[in-house]
Enzyme design. Structure first.
Site, PDB file in Angstrom:
ATOM      1  N   SER A 134      -0.178  -6.224   5.945  1.00 33.51           N
ATOM      2  CA  SER A 134      -1.019  -5.035   6.074  1.00 33.51           C
ATOM      3  C   SER A 134      -1.006  -4.586   7.526  1.00 33.51           C
ATOM      4  O   SER A 134      -0.757  -5.401   8.431  1.00 33.51           O
ATOM      5  CB  SER A 134      -2.460  -5.384   5.684  1.00 33.51           C
ATOM      6  OG  SER A 134      -3.330  -4.329   6.008  1.00 33.51           O
ATOM      7  N   TYR A 147     -10.362 -10.283   6.162  1.00 32.34           N
ATOM      8  CA  TYR A 147      -9.073  -9.815   5.619  1.00 32.34           C
ATOM      9  C   TYR A 147      -8.005  -9.804   6.705  1.00 32.34           C
ATOM     10  O   TYR A 147      -6.893 -10.303   6.497  1.00 32.34           O
ATOM     11  CB  TYR A 147      -9.273  -8.408   5.047  1.00 32.34           C
ATOM     12  CG  TYR A 147      -8.029  -7.786   4.464  1.00 32.34           C
ATOM     13  CD1 TYR A 147      -7.408  -8.328   3.349  1.00 32.34           C
ATOM     14  CD2 TYR A 147      -7.472  -6.635   5.025  1.00 32.34           C
ATOM     15  CE1 TYR A 147      -6.267  -7.737   2.802  1.00 32.34           C
ATOM     16  CE2 TYR A 147      -6.340  -6.045   4.483  1.00 32.34           C
ATOM     17  CZ  TYR A 147      -5.735  -6.594   3.376  1.00 32.34           C
ATOM     18  OH  TYR A 147      -4.610  -6.013   2.846  1.00 32.34           O
TER      19      TYR A 147
HETATM   20  N1  NAP Z   1      -3.370  -0.521  -0.928  1.00 29.73           N
HETATM   21  C1  NAP Z   1      -3.526  -0.664   0.359  1.00 29.73           C
HETATM   22  O1  NAP Z   1      -4.089   0.205   1.027  1.00 29.73           O
HETATM   23  C2  NAP Z   1      -2.977  -1.884   1.038  1.00 29.73           C
HETATM   24  C3  NAP Z   1      -2.761  -1.792   2.410  1.00 29.73           C
HETATM   25  C4  NAP Z   1      -2.220  -2.880   3.090  1.00 29.73           C
HETATM   26  C5  NAP Z   1      -1.879  -4.016   2.374  1.00 29.73           C
HETATM   27  N2  NAP Z   1      -2.114  -4.109   1.042  1.00 29.73           N
HETATM   28  C6  NAP Z   1      -1.684  -5.349   0.374  1.00 29.73           C
HETATM   29  O2  NAP Z   1      -0.778  -5.026  -0.660  1.00 29.73           O
HETATM   30  C7  NAP Z   1      -0.798  -6.048  -1.653  1.00 29.73           C
HETATM   31  C8  NAP Z   1      -0.914  -5.403  -3.021  1.00 29.73           C
HETATM   32  O3  NAP Z   1      -2.128  -4.697  -3.079  1.00 29.73           O
HETATM   33  P1  NAP Z   1      -2.302  -3.309  -3.866  1.00 29.73           P
HETATM   34  O4  NAP Z   1      -2.747  -2.309  -2.886  1.00 29.73           O
HETATM   35  O5  NAP Z   1      -1.116  -3.024  -4.685  1.00 29.73           O
HETATM   36  O6  NAP Z   1      -3.602  -3.660  -4.724  1.00 29.73           O
HETATM   37  P2  NAP Z   1      -3.833  -3.967  -6.283  1.00 29.73           P
HETATM   38  O7  NAP Z   1      -3.405  -2.795  -7.077  1.00 29.73           O
HETATM   39  O8  NAP Z   1      -5.240  -4.428  -6.372  1.00 29.73           O
HETATM   40  O9  NAP Z   1      -2.830  -5.172  -6.583  1.00 29.73           O
HETATM   41  C9  NAP Z   1      -3.095  -6.488  -6.188  1.00 29.73           C
HETATM   42  C10 NAP Z   1      -2.368  -7.409  -7.105  1.00 29.73           C
HETATM   43  O10 NAP Z   1      -2.583  -8.766  -6.663  1.00 29.73           O
HETATM   44  C11 NAP Z   1      -2.914  -9.514  -7.810  1.00 29.73           C
HETATM   45  N3  NAP Z   1      -3.605 -10.758  -7.509  1.00 29.73           N
HETATM   46  C12 NAP Z   1      -4.798 -10.945  -6.907  1.00 29.73           C
HETATM   47  N4  NAP Z   1      -5.072 -12.262  -6.845  1.00 29.73           N
HETATM   48  C13 NAP Z   1      -4.036 -12.912  -7.430  1.00 29.73           C
HETATM   49  C14 NAP Z   1      -3.717 -14.262  -7.684  1.00 29.73           C
HETATM   50  N5  NAP Z   1      -4.540 -15.259  -7.336  1.00 29.73           N
HETATM   51  N6  NAP Z   1      -2.533 -14.565  -8.293  1.00 29.73           N
HETATM   52  C15 NAP Z   1      -1.692 -13.585  -8.664  1.00 29.73           C
HETATM   53  N7  NAP Z   1      -1.950 -12.290  -8.489  1.00 29.73           N
HETATM   54  C16 NAP Z   1      -3.106 -11.958  -7.879  1.00 29.73           C
HETATM   55  C17 NAP Z   1      -3.717  -8.582  -8.692  1.00 29.73           C
HETATM   56  O11 NAP Z   1      -3.742  -9.090  -9.997  1.00 29.73           O
HETATM   57  P3  NAP Z   1      -4.969  -8.957 -11.042  1.00 29.73           P
HETATM   58  O12 NAP Z   1      -4.698  -7.681 -11.783  1.00 29.73           O
HETATM   59  O13 NAP Z   1      -4.847 -10.169 -11.889  1.00 29.73           O
HETATM   60  O14 NAP Z   1      -6.232  -8.930 -10.228  1.00 29.73           O
HETATM   61  C18 NAP Z   1      -2.865  -7.320  -8.553  1.00 29.73           C
HETATM   62  O15 NAP Z   1      -1.750  -7.380  -9.389  1.00 29.73           O
HETATM   63  C19 NAP Z   1      -1.952  -6.983  -1.294  1.00 29.73           C
HETATM   64  O16 NAP Z   1      -1.427  -8.135  -0.646  1.00 29.73           O
HETATM   65  C20 NAP Z   1      -2.788  -6.144  -0.317  1.00 29.73           C
HETATM   66  O17 NAP Z   1      -3.507  -6.944   0.590  1.00 29.73           O
HETATM   67  C21 NAP Z   1      -2.655  -3.057   0.358  1.00 29.73           C
END
Ligand code: NAP
Length: 280
Positions: A134, A147
């Site tokens: 991130s 975080y």
């Molecule tokens: N969106 C942003 O603005 C942003 C910015 C910077 C970084 N990120 C990073 O990008 C990554 C993906 O996030 P996203 O934005 O795509 O959010 P998201 O739509 O909430 O996706 C997160 C994914 O992680 C899964 N997850 C959570 N805990 C888990 C576990 N213990 N084992 C396996 N899967 C698990 C969730 O599964 P469930 O459906 O089972 O909960 C979901 O599939 C994360 O690492 C996040 O920190 C996001």
């Protein structure tokens, strides 16, 4: 040439699902892992996409998911450690239990899955591991102390791992997204920000609301809302081309990276490689 195989964690939504679709469209075998595969509809049934259960905090499910994927496609060329979550809270408002739970997923989860896949990559003498971190892994900001600390940990881990495994032809990289409208990132935020008594809560809300306004302004630097597909495309680029170790993506993250001199960090790492790695 035979088809390559990618294993991605957290494919139920957001970047993980988009990355799975992107690799599929580019003709890869995809091991699309998630905690609840029974709920998945879009990826299930696509050719050469295996939707299977993997919880990054559960050693048994990692072993099973990796074995099932390798059983189906023969190997894993690329691992994308994407699963993770965040939330806004002042440090004092986060319980010890909540802090440890976030580390279990965001930090130890990455290490757990990497540990399961590295022996395969060593055996096949090559591979690529991409850790989704991130912008918060590049810079701290108010209400993301917990975080940000998890993502800084993964950035440091990634950088050191890049040195450790490059001599074995295994590339380790991070993709660091800015703010994208994917996510359940703020899902637990309200409860946290309201905790800890009136004074702390008022302070937390003031910081949070200011940060939200700044973040919204930065994320739309280019004039349009950030498109999460950019992150999936960056992951694919990192898997298929030579890129730096740290890869910020998004108008906000790229602007910050430039302000912080990220390009010169890669030049620094290139110099350090000559010093830190023994001659081949
Ligand atoms: N969106 C942003 O603005 C942003 C910015 C910077 C970084 N990120 C990073 O990008 C990554 C993906 O996030 P996203 O934005 O795509 O959010 P998201 O739509 O909430 O996706 C997160 C994914 O992680 C899964 N997850 C959570 N805990 C888990 C576990 N213990 N084992 C396996 N899967 C698990 C969730 O599964 P469930 O459906 O089972 O909960 C979901 O599939 C994360 O690492 C996040 O920190 C996001």
């Amino acid at each position: 040439m035979s088809k390559k195989t990618v294993l991605i964690t957290g494919c139920s939504s957001g970047f993980g699902k988009l990355a799975a679709m992107t690799f599929h469209e580019k003709g890869w075998n995809v091991i699309a892992t998630m905690r609840s595969p029974e709920k998945e509809a879009e990826l299930t049934g696509l050719d050469d996409v295996l939707v299977t259960r993997l919880d990054v905090t559960d050693a048994g499910s990692i072993k099973q998911g990796v074995e099932e994927g390798v059983g189906r496609f023969g190997t894993i060329d690329v691992l994308v450690n994407n699963a993770g979550y965040g939330g806004h809270t002042l440090f004092e408002q986060a319980t010890d239990e909540a802090v440890r739970a976030m580390y279990e997923t965001n930090v130890f989860g990455v290490m757990n899955v990497t540990r399961a896949v590295l022996p395969l990559m060593r055996k096949q003498r090559g591979g690529c591991i991409i850790n989704v971190t991130s912008m918060a892994g590049m810079m701290g900001a108010p209400t993301i102390s917990v975080y940000a600390s998890t993502k800084f940990a993964v950035e440091g881990y990634t950088e050191a791992m890049a040195f450790e495994y490059r001599p074995l032809n295994i590339m380790v990289k991070s993709v660091a997204p800015g703010a994208y409208p994917t996510t359940r990132f703020n899902a637990n935020t309200d409860d946290c920000l309201n905790s800890g008594g009136e004074e702390l809560s008022a302070h937390a809300h003031k910081l949070y609301e200011h940060l939200q306004a700044v973040a919204a302004q930065m994320a739309t630097q280019g004039g349009t809302e950030a498109d999460p597909q950019e992150v999936a495309d960056k992951i694919y680029e990192c898997a298929t081309s030579e890129t730096p170790v740290h890869n910020p993506i998004g108008a906000d993250a790229e602007m910050l990276a430039e302000m912080m001199g990220a390009a010169s960090r890669q030049a620094f790492l290139d110099k350090m490689e000559g010093m830190l790695l023994p001659p081949r």
